[in-house]
Design a protein around this motif. Structure first.
Motif, PDB file in Angstrom:
ATOM      1  N   GLN A  24       0.843  -1.206   0.000  1.00 13.44           N
ATOM      2  CA  GLN A  24       0.000   0.000   0.000  1.00 13.44           C
ATOM      3  C   GLN A  24       0.877   1.256   0.000  1.00 13.44           C
ATOM      4  O   GLN A  24       0.632   2.202  -0.749  1.00 13.44           O
ATOM      5  CB  GLN A  24      -0.921   0.023   1.225  1.00 13.44           C
ATOM      6  N   ASN A  25       1.897   1.264   0.848  1.00  9.48           N
ATOM      7  CA  ASN A  25       2.794   2.410   0.930  1.00  9.48           C
ATOM      8  C   ASN A  25       3.567   2.601  -0.368  1.00  9.48           C
ATOM      9  O   ASN A  25       3.714   3.725  -0.853  1.00  9.48           O
ATOM     10  CB  ASN A  25       3.757   2.236   2.105  1.00  9.48           C
ATOM     11  N   ALA A  26       4.034   1.503  -0.963  1.00  8.17           N
ATOM     12  CA  ALA A  26       4.805   1.603  -2.201  1.00  8.17           C
ATOM     13  C   ALA A  26       3.962   2.176  -3.339  1.00  8.17           C
ATOM     14  O   ALA A  26       4.421   3.044  -4.090  1.00  8.17           O
ATOM     15  CB  ALA A  26       5.359   0.230  -2.586  1.00  8.17           C
ATOM     16  N   SER A  31       3.340   7.547  -6.598  1.00 14.94           N
ATOM     17  CA  SER A  31       2.595   8.675  -7.167  1.00 14.94           C
ATOM     18  C   SER A  31       3.117  10.031  -6.672  1.00 14.94           C
ATOM     19  O   SER A  31       2.656  11.069  -7.128  1.00 14.94           O
ATOM     20  CB  SER A  31       1.101   8.545  -6.856  1.00 14.94           C
ATOM     21  N   GLU A  32       4.095  10.019  -5.790  1.00 12.94           N
ATOM     22  CA  GLU A  32       4.676  11.277  -5.309  1.00 12.94           C
ATOM     23  C   GLU A  32       5.453  11.939  -6.450  1.00 12.94           C
ATOM     24  O   GLU A  32       6.147  11.267  -7.215  1.00 12.94           O
ATOM     25  CB  GLU A  32       5.626  11.026  -4.136  1.00 12.94           C
ATOM     26  N   VAL A  36      11.109   8.668  -8.111  1.00 17.92           N
ATOM     27  CA  VAL A  36      11.520   8.113  -9.393  1.00 17.92           C
ATOM     28  C   VAL A  36      11.221   6.619  -9.436  1.00 17.92           C
ATOM     29  O   VAL A  36      10.769   6.085 -10.442  1.00 17.92           O
ATOM     30  CB  VAL A  36      13.025   8.363  -9.627  1.00 17.92           C
ATOM     31  N   ARG A  37      11.471   5.949  -8.304  1.00 18.98           N
ATOM     32  CA  ARG A  37      11.280   4.499  -8.238  1.00 18.98           C
ATOM     33  C   ARG A  37      11.108   4.097  -6.775  1.00 18.98           C
ATOM     34  O   ARG A  37      11.736   4.680  -5.895  1.00 18.98           O
ATOM     35  CB  ARG A  37      12.488   3.810  -8.849  1.00 18.98           C
ATOM     36  N   ASP A  69       1.037  11.149   4.415  1.00 17.49           N
ATOM     37  CA  ASP A  69       0.110  10.362   5.234  1.00 17.49           C
ATOM     38  C   ASP A  69       0.342   8.865   5.052  1.00 17.49           C
ATOM     39  O   ASP A  69       0.269   8.103   6.014  1.00 17.49           O
ATOM     40  CB  ASP A  69      -1.344  10.704   4.893  1.00 17.49           C
ATOM     41  N   HIS A  70       0.632   8.436   3.809  1.00 14.90           N
ATOM     42  CA  HIS A  70       0.816   6.997   3.595  1.00 14.90           C
ATOM     43  C   HIS A  70       2.074   6.476   4.285  1.00 14.90           C
ATOM     44  O   HIS A  70       2.070   5.369   4.820  1.00 14.90           O
ATOM     45  CB  HIS A  70       0.792   6.618   2.102  1.00 14.90           C
TER      46      HIS A  70
END
Length: 97
Positions: A24-26, A31-32, A36-37, A69-70
């Motif tokens: 979920q965090n990844a 999307s930030e 980059v990866r 938040d994530h």
């Protein structure tokens, strides 16, 4: 580039929950704007061992990730599942031209 490699050792009984939280965090991290990866690897021979490879455009982007938040949710819920404190090493890409 600002590159962070994190190693996490998870308690065996919590591996599946850790995977869920980490995926979920990844997904959110990718999307930030400055990400980059963001790869998560699980060791084949010892599934309690995870390696994160996080690449950001800048140090500021990497530090900004810690304020999302994530990430805060992941940190609060995933860290207690670890068998020992995670380790982090910061790298620079020396092959950039």
């Amino acid at each position: 580039m600002y590159i962070i490699v994190v190693h996490s050792h998870v308690q065996a009984e919590h591996v599946e929950r850790f995977r869920e939280l980490t995926i979920q965090n990844a997904v959110a991290s990718r999307s930030e704007e400055g990400c980059v990866r963001f790869d998560i690897l699980q060791q084949a021979e010892d599934p309690t061992q995870f390696t994160f490879i996080e690449i950001f455009k800048s140090k500021e982007d990497g530090k900004g990730h810690l304020e999302t938040d994530h990430f805060k949710k992941w940190f609060a819920e995933a860290v207690p599942l670890m068998a020992e404190p995670r380790t982090r090493v910061i790298y620079e890409d020396v092959a950039l031209t």
